[in-house]
Motif scaffolding. Structure first.
Motif, PDB file in Angstrom:
ATOM      1  N   ASP A 137      -0.174  -4.077  12.056  1.00  0.00           N
ATOM      2  CA  ASP A 137       0.791  -3.256  12.796  1.00  0.00           C
ATOM      3  C   ASP A 137       0.100  -2.198  13.655  1.00  0.00           C
ATOM      4  O   ASP A 137       0.774  -1.401  14.310  1.00  0.00           O
ATOM      5  N   ASP A 153      -4.369  -0.849   7.817  1.00  0.00           N
ATOM      6  CA  ASP A 153      -2.988  -0.927   8.290  1.00  0.00           C
ATOM      7  C   ASP A 153      -2.707   0.323   9.132  1.00  0.00           C
ATOM      8  O   ASP A 153      -3.325   1.372   8.916  1.00  0.00           O
ATOM      9  N   ALA A 154      -1.768   0.216  10.069  1.00  0.00           N
ATOM     10  CA  ALA A 154      -1.474   1.352  10.961  1.00  0.00           C
ATOM     11  C   ALA A 154      -0.944   2.571  10.218  1.00  0.00           C
ATOM     12  O   ALA A 154      -1.021   3.695  10.713  1.00  0.00           O
ATOM     13  N   HIS A 155      -0.376   2.343   9.036  1.00  0.00           N
ATOM     14  CA  HIS A 155       0.205   3.442   8.265  1.00  0.00           C
ATOM     15  C   HIS A 155      -0.760   3.904   7.175  1.00  0.00           C
ATOM     16  O   HIS A 155      -1.479   3.083   6.597  1.00  0.00           O
ATOM     17  N   GLY A 162       0.851  -4.826   6.400  1.00  0.00           N
ATOM     18  CA  GLY A 162       1.900  -4.975   7.404  1.00  0.00           C
ATOM     19  C   GLY A 162       1.484  -5.762   8.639  1.00  0.00           C
ATOM     20  O   GLY A 162       0.412  -6.390   8.685  1.00  0.00           O
ATOM     21  N   HIS A 180       0.784  -1.256   0.000  1.00  0.00           N
ATOM     22  CA  HIS A 180       0.000   0.000   0.000  1.00  0.00           C
ATOM     23  C   HIS A 180       0.808   1.294   0.000  1.00  0.00           C
ATOM     24  O   HIS A 180       0.241   2.356  -0.241  1.00  0.00           O
TER      25      HIS A 180
HETATM   26 ZN   LIG Z   1       1.936  -0.576   8.075  1.00  0.00          ZN
END
Ligand SMILES: [Zn+2]
Length: 349
Positions: A290, A201-203, A327, A165
């Motif tokens: 993550d 995802d955390a990002h 992730g 991503h």
């Molecule tokens: Zn991530």
């Protein structure tokens, strides 16, 4: 739910990763996929090997010059005097992020160092001997999962590694080289008029956002840690809503560091309402772990059990769904996170 994975995805073994001024040990280890495969086995989900689709799926969302760079970079790099073990840039071009351009022109210089700086956006994407092989195989995994959904499967899981991503049309970054989620969404578009990509995802899913930023047919939503204090820093803010025909077809929901299960579910509810308003006919879920409280590079506090209601919520949207792995770096918990997700989602049949 059918699941896909290609063993070539394990060949990519990065050696280094720049973190707060130190070349550190890499976080994207092949053991991540082993933990996820073990979770599938525990649930008796058979893992299917995707066929070889070549470069066709990748080229639906990436530029040809970028793909040629990825394919040839390692071989050229190793011939440089004093070449290190992997392709890693030491110079970066200035680029003004003009949103009206879907991608940049090819790199003006053929020199390997120039090309590395142009096509690699940060120091988390070293290219080794098998990076391209693994990345391309991950796009095949995503394409096979999308094909299964288009053939009538309620949902399919693409165990992608490397993740995708953060990869833009013409640039790698953040452990990502080719954008598997974007490949899946573009493929779904051959059957479904309107497709949504939901990234938890955390990002921030900056690559996915950039690829579809000007398009009104693919709605991109990302729920992530506030980029003011977390990678990728430069994008992922609420005011980024799309451009041109894509105006209004991008939604960013940043979460404060320390945020846990309840806030994630509240954000999902908001995302779900937007997906319904958009009129999505199919969904790609970019699923990262993550955001887990124990993640070694994480700042969010989602629990293992918290992924079960996530699965249930996704199932409740009632859309044909491709689940693409992103992730998640705490090897000891990611298998259980995937297990809880499946427990909540059921088999979608
Ligand atoms: Zn991530």
């Amino acid at each position: 739910m059918r699941a896909f994975f290609h063993p070539d995805q394990q060949l990519h073994v990065p050696q280094q990763f720049m973190r707060t001024g130190r070349i550190s040990n890499p976080a994207d280890l092949p053991s991540r996929t082993e933990a996820l495969l073990a979770a599938l086995e525990r649930r008796r989900i058979k893992v299917e090997r995707p066929k070889d689709y070549g470069t066709a799926p990748a080229l639906t969302v990436h530029t040809n010059d970028y793909l040629e760079f990825l394919a040839g970079a390692y071989g050229v790099w190793t011939k440089l005097p004093n070449a290190g073990p992997e392709v890693l840039p030491n110079c970066f071009p200035y680029w003004n992020a003009r949103v009206e351009l879907p991608h940049r022109p090819p790199c003006p210089s053929p020199h390997p160092i120039a090309q590395a700086g142009y096509y690699l956006g940060d120091l988390a994407v070293p290219i080794g001997e098998y990076t391209y092989t693994s990345s391309l195989a991950a796009t095949h995994t995503a394409a096979a999962a999308a094909d299964a959904v288009m053939a009538g499967e309620g949902a399919a899981y693409a165990l992608c590694r490397p993740s995708g991503h953060h990869a833009r049309a013409d640039r790698a970054s953040g452990f990502c080289y080719l954008n598997n989620g974007a490949v899946a969404a573009q493929r779904l578009r051959s059957k479904f008029e309107r497709v949504a990509i939901l990234d938890i995802d955390a990002h921030h899913g900056d690559g996915t956002q950039a690829i579809f930023y000007q398009r009104g047919d693919v709605f991109t939503i990302s729920i992530h840690a506030d980029p003011a204090a977390y990678y990728p820093f430069f994008t992922g803010y609420e005011h980024e809503r799309g451009h041109g025909q894509g105006e209004g077809a991008n939604l960013n929901i940043p979460l404060a560091p320390g945020t846990g299960d309840a806030e994630l579910m509240a954000a999902l509810k908001r995302a779900g309402e937007a997906i319904v308003r958009f009129g999505a006919e199919a969904l790609v879920l970019s699923l990262g772990f993550d955001n887990h409280a124990e993640d070694p590079i994480g700042v969010l506090k989602v629990t293992t059990a918290g992924f079960q209601p996530v699965g249930k919520f996704i199932r409740g949207l009632g859309l044909p769904t491709v689940v693409v792995q992103e992730g998640g770096y705490q090897i000891s918990v990611i298998g259980d996170c995937l297990d809880r997700f499946f427990a909540g989602a059921g088999d979608f049949s």
